[in-house]
Write an enzyme that holds these catalytic residues in place. Sequence first.
Site, PDB file in Angstrom:
ATOM      1  CE  LYS A   1      65.688  32.426  11.170  1.00  0.00           C
ATOM      2  NZ  LYS A   1      64.494  31.626  10.820  1.00  0.00           N
TER       3      LYS A   1
ATOM      4  CG  ASN B   1      66.167  35.542  15.390  1.00  0.00           C
ATOM      5  OD1 ASN B   1      65.546  36.418  15.985  1.00  0.00           O
ATOM      6  ND2 ASN B   1      65.588  34.447  14.932  1.00  0.00           N
TER       7      ASN B   1
ATOM      8  CG  HIS C   1      57.450  35.217  10.559  1.00  0.00           C
ATOM      9  ND1 HIS C   1      56.974  34.996  11.837  1.00  0.00           N
ATOM     10  CD2 HIS C   1      58.650  34.584  10.489  1.00  0.00           C
ATOM     11  CE1 HIS C   1      57.863  34.274  12.514  1.00  0.00           C
ATOM     12  NE2 HIS C   1      58.870  34.000  11.722  1.00  0.00           N
TER      13      HIS C   1
END
Length: 459
Positions: free
Chosen positions: A116, A139, A184
Amino acid sequence: MTSLTCVAGLGVSGTAVARALAERGERVVVVEAVEGERQLAAAGELAGLGVETLFGATEPPAGITRLVTTGWAPHHPMIAAALAAGVEVIGEVELAWRLRPAQAAPWLALTGTNGKTTAVRMLTAILLAAGRKAVAVGNVGLPVVRAVAEPYDALAVELSSFQLHWSSTLAPHAAAVLNLAPDHLDWHGSMEEYAAAKARIYERAGTVIYNADDPEAARLAAPYPGAVGFTLRVPRSGQLGVVEDLLVDRAFVDDPVEAAEELATLADVRPFAPHNVANALAAAALARSLGVPSEAVRRGLRDFVPDPHRLSHVDRIGEVDYIDDSKATNPHAAAAALASYRSIVWVAGGQLKGADVDELVREAAPRLRGVVLLGVDRGRIAEAVARHAPNVPVVDIADRETGAMERVVAEAARLASPGDTVLLSPSGASLDMFANYPARGEAFARAVRELRLRREHDR
């Protein structure tokens, strides 16, 4: 009485949220678990705007009508109590979307398990090369809640699964999913919930962009007719892809059936690795959705400066390359790195966060010449190596002190032969031993530099 918003956390994003709301004249209270020096300083600054900070609160403050979280999980007691009380819970990104002014800059959003930050920085470089005033947010980089108040031409928005979980009305101009693999799971509870959070990026997107080589990313895009794929193969009509050594566009052209437009060459992608070519194609697709010309794509990729700890070449000692890929904090990221080299002494370990490493090791086994393990979950990787690469030597470093990295590098150097690559690509998070993944990468680089000094001294 005006509504009262509670902000969970005094980190960079939480502080930005509290400030933005207070400057709009809204009533704000912040809850923070850690009463450290940085947090106290931030609370002092916010107090000047009329914002109260409650340290160590275990329940939502009385009277709140909205809670803005900056990454807290749904099962966190504070969040769970707020939801049970009927309080609306949203994230900083969702708040930023709601606060953006009329004629706000379009959002070019992307998510994925890995890549990302690289992709969003490539995208920003391309937009800047096209003469657009753009910034990386979300982010990475500037908090979105601050960026939406500025006169940008476009926002390159990196979105994590945490941020997407707490978002419900985002409608980016274009949205891309780079890849999808288990990560996650301790936060989301299951792979299904993790994938559902990622899928939210597409729900209101103007253009849906996906990795056609990634089955899970393709599955998320399947419900959207006209979705644009990117691939490392020759692209079909409606896709971006690779033809020989060229990155080409067969989607954002006048005649996608008959025409293709050259965007860049493989040599323009740095550092060169298959997964980085995919990142470049995703960034190019997002930029092209906004009408960016092909020459700006090439110029932007050439201008892009890779971030540290992402396949960073540290040194070459005795015909052995030492590569820092500390950013690989999950098996999917490590798999991309391991696929980039032919003969590897692998440095791995850390916090696996519930992820399985069996497939990772099975795929990498033919390229492994040795394995050096450290960190809390190193035993699980050792078990996978024993199953899939039983003849590969494994060194277990039980020391949990940060100085253990010197031993790690010394053992890796002992296992390596000329032509090998010593690859730090841990497959796990770093917090069991280090402050963060950059600290882990820097420790590796220091140990490699010390190895060079020892070798030169011994000559």
